[in-house]
Design a protein around this motif. Structure first.
Motif, PDB file in Angstrom:
ATOM      1  N   MET A  32      19.572 -83.658  -2.758  1.00 13.91           N
ATOM      2  CA  MET A  32      20.870 -84.295  -2.651  1.00 13.91           C
ATOM      3  C   MET A  32      20.945 -85.415  -3.687  1.00 13.91           C
ATOM      4  O   MET A  32      20.046 -86.242  -3.790  1.00 13.91           O
ATOM      5  N   ALA A  33      22.031 -85.462  -4.431  1.00 12.87           N
ATOM      6  CA  ALA A  33      22.213 -86.471  -5.461  1.00 12.87           C
ATOM      7  C   ALA A  33      22.602 -87.813  -4.834  1.00 12.87           C
ATOM      8  O   ALA A  33      23.317 -87.879  -3.846  1.00 12.87           O
ATOM      9  N   VAL A  34      22.099 -88.860  -5.452  1.00 13.32           N
ATOM     10  CA  VAL A  34      22.446 -90.207  -5.010  1.00 13.32           C
ATOM     11  C   VAL A  34      23.812 -90.551  -5.561  1.00 13.32           C
ATOM     12  O   VAL A  34      24.117 -90.279  -6.721  1.00 13.32           O
ATOM     13  N   ARG A  35      24.622 -91.142  -4.719  1.00  9.10           N
ATOM     14  CA  ARG A  35      25.955 -91.555  -5.154  1.00  9.10           C
ATOM     15  C   ARG A  35      26.044 -93.063  -5.087  1.00  9.10           C
ATOM     16  O   ARG A  35      25.733 -93.663  -4.053  1.00  9.10           O
ATOM     17  N   VAL A  36      26.455 -93.673  -6.172  1.00  9.53           N
ATOM     18  CA  VAL A  36      26.645 -95.119  -6.209  1.00  9.53           C
ATOM     19  C   VAL A  36      28.095 -95.398  -5.849  1.00  9.53           C
ATOM     20  O   VAL A  36      29.007 -94.781  -6.394  1.00  9.53           O
ATOM     21  N   ARG A  37      28.295 -96.311  -4.894  1.00 10.99           N
ATOM     22  CA  ARG A  37      29.668 -96.581  -4.486  1.00 10.99           C
ATOM     23  C   ARG A  37      30.423 -97.357  -5.549  1.00 10.99           C
ATOM     24  O   ARG A  37      29.834 -97.973  -6.428  1.00 10.99           O
TER      25      ARG A  37
ATOM     26  N   VAL B  39      33.383 -98.778   4.894  1.00  9.82           N
ATOM     27  CA  VAL B  39      33.137 -97.663   5.812  1.00  9.82           C
ATOM     28  C   VAL B  39      34.132 -96.540   5.538  1.00  9.82           C
ATOM     29  O   VAL B  39      33.756 -95.365   5.510  1.00  9.82           O
ATOM     30  N   ARG B  40      35.379 -96.894   5.319  1.00 13.74           N
ATOM     31  CA  ARG B  40      36.379 -95.855   5.041  1.00 13.74           C
ATOM     32  C   ARG B  40      36.031 -95.088   3.775  1.00 13.74           C
ATOM     33  O   ARG B  40      36.145 -93.854   3.723  1.00 13.74           O
ATOM     34  N   ALA B  41      35.593 -95.790   2.735  1.00 11.41           N
ATOM     35  CA  ALA B  41      35.214 -95.121   1.492  1.00 11.41           C
ATOM     36  C   ALA B  41      34.043 -94.171   1.730  1.00 11.41           C
ATOM     37  O   ALA B  41      34.023 -93.049   1.205  1.00 11.41           O
TER      38      ALA B  41
ATOM     39  N   ASP C 100      34.304 -90.160   1.374  1.00 11.86           N
ATOM     40  CA  ASP C 100      33.398 -89.478   0.459  1.00 11.86           C
ATOM     41  C   ASP C 100      32.647 -88.358   1.167  1.00 11.86           C
ATOM     42  O   ASP C 100      32.496 -87.257   0.628  1.00 11.86           O
ATOM     43  N   MET C 101      32.171 -88.632   2.382  1.00  8.74           N
ATOM     44  CA  MET C 101      31.447 -87.617   3.145  1.00  8.74           C
ATOM     45  C   MET C 101      32.346 -86.416   3.428  1.00  8.74           C
ATOM     46  O   MET C 101      31.925 -85.267   3.311  1.00  8.74           O
ATOM     47  N   GLU C 102      33.603 -86.693   3.765  1.00  9.84           N
ATOM     48  CA  GLU C 102      34.535 -85.601   4.051  1.00  9.84           C
ATOM     49  C   GLU C 102      34.841 -84.788   2.797  1.00  9.84           C
ATOM     50  O   GLU C 102      34.871 -83.555   2.841  1.00  9.84           O
ATOM     51  N   ALA C 103      35.030 -85.472   1.674  1.00  2.00           N
ATOM     52  CA  ALA C 103      35.393 -84.783   0.437  1.00  2.00           C
ATOM     53  C   ALA C 103      34.220 -84.020  -0.171  1.00  2.00           C
ATOM     54  O   ALA C 103      34.367 -82.867  -0.588  1.00  2.00           O
TER      55      ALA C 103
ATOM     56  N   ILE D 216      33.549 -89.283  15.514  1.00  5.56           N
ATOM     57  CA  ILE D 216      33.036 -90.617  15.823  1.00  5.56           C
ATOM     58  C   ILE D 216      32.193 -91.093  14.650  1.00  5.56           C
ATOM     59  O   ILE D 216      31.436 -90.322  14.054  1.00  5.56           O
ATOM     60  N   VAL D 217      32.320 -92.379  14.325  1.00  2.00           N
ATOM     61  CA  VAL D 217      31.538 -92.994  13.251  1.00  2.00           C
ATOM     62  C   VAL D 217      30.653 -94.059  13.876  1.00  2.00           C
ATOM     63  O   VAL D 217      31.102 -94.819  14.736  1.00  2.00           O
ATOM     64  N   ALA D 218      29.408 -94.115  13.454  1.00  2.00           N
ATOM     65  CA  ALA D 218      28.484 -95.167  13.888  1.00  2.00           C
ATOM     66  C   ALA D 218      28.060 -95.958  12.661  1.00  2.00           C
ATOM     67  O   ALA D 218      27.613 -95.387  11.667  1.00  2.00           O
TER      68      ALA D 218
END
Length: 134
Positions: free
Chosen positions: A1-6, A21-23, A27-30, A38-40
């Motif tokens: 898995m590639a590392v993604r820099v925010r 958190v929204r970003a 990103d996870m969804e896209a 649910i988000v933790a």
């Protein structure tokens, strides 16, 4: 898995955690086609947090049909505020006596565990550090 820099702007000191958190969720969804209900949010500053703390927060969210659950601890210190006409007034009477009523307890968010429905990110009313994010 590639590392993604925010995005660098998300590291600015005035950015709300909700934006970060929204970003991450967007990103996870896209990128991974994962759409959580649910988000933790689990911060690294809580080394004593255990898996059962997260499970308890999730259970509380589901059983009580809450919007979000934030981990807290009871703050037994004496708290005071300005009274209307008589100087300062003690807020938590239990701090000065041995017994207390449960409703007199004051709690402080410790942010070890924060779970919420994914849709709460869109509404914009998540609790961060004991305050509501606009």
């Amino acid at each position: 898995m590639a590392v993604r820099v925010r995005d660098p702007h998300l590291s600015d000191p005035d950015v709300h955690r909700q934006e970060i958190v929204r970003a991450a969720v967007d990103d996870m969804e896209a990128r991974h086609d994962v759409f959580p209900d649910i988000v933790a949010v689990l911060y690294v500053h809580a080394p004593l947090r255990r898996p059962e703390h997260v499970a308890e927060a999730l259970d509380t969210l589901l059983m009580h049909e809450a919007d979000q659950v934030v981990s807290t601890y009871e703050n037994r210190a004496l708290h005071i505020r300005h009274g209307r006409s008589s100087g300062i007034k003690q807020i938590n009477l239990a701090a000065s006596r041995g017994l207390r009523l449960e409703r007199e307890a004051l709690f402080t968010a410790n942010n070890a565990v924060h779970v919420f429905w994914r849709d709460m990110i869109l509404v914009g009313t998540l609790t961060w550090n004991g305050s509501i994010t606009p």
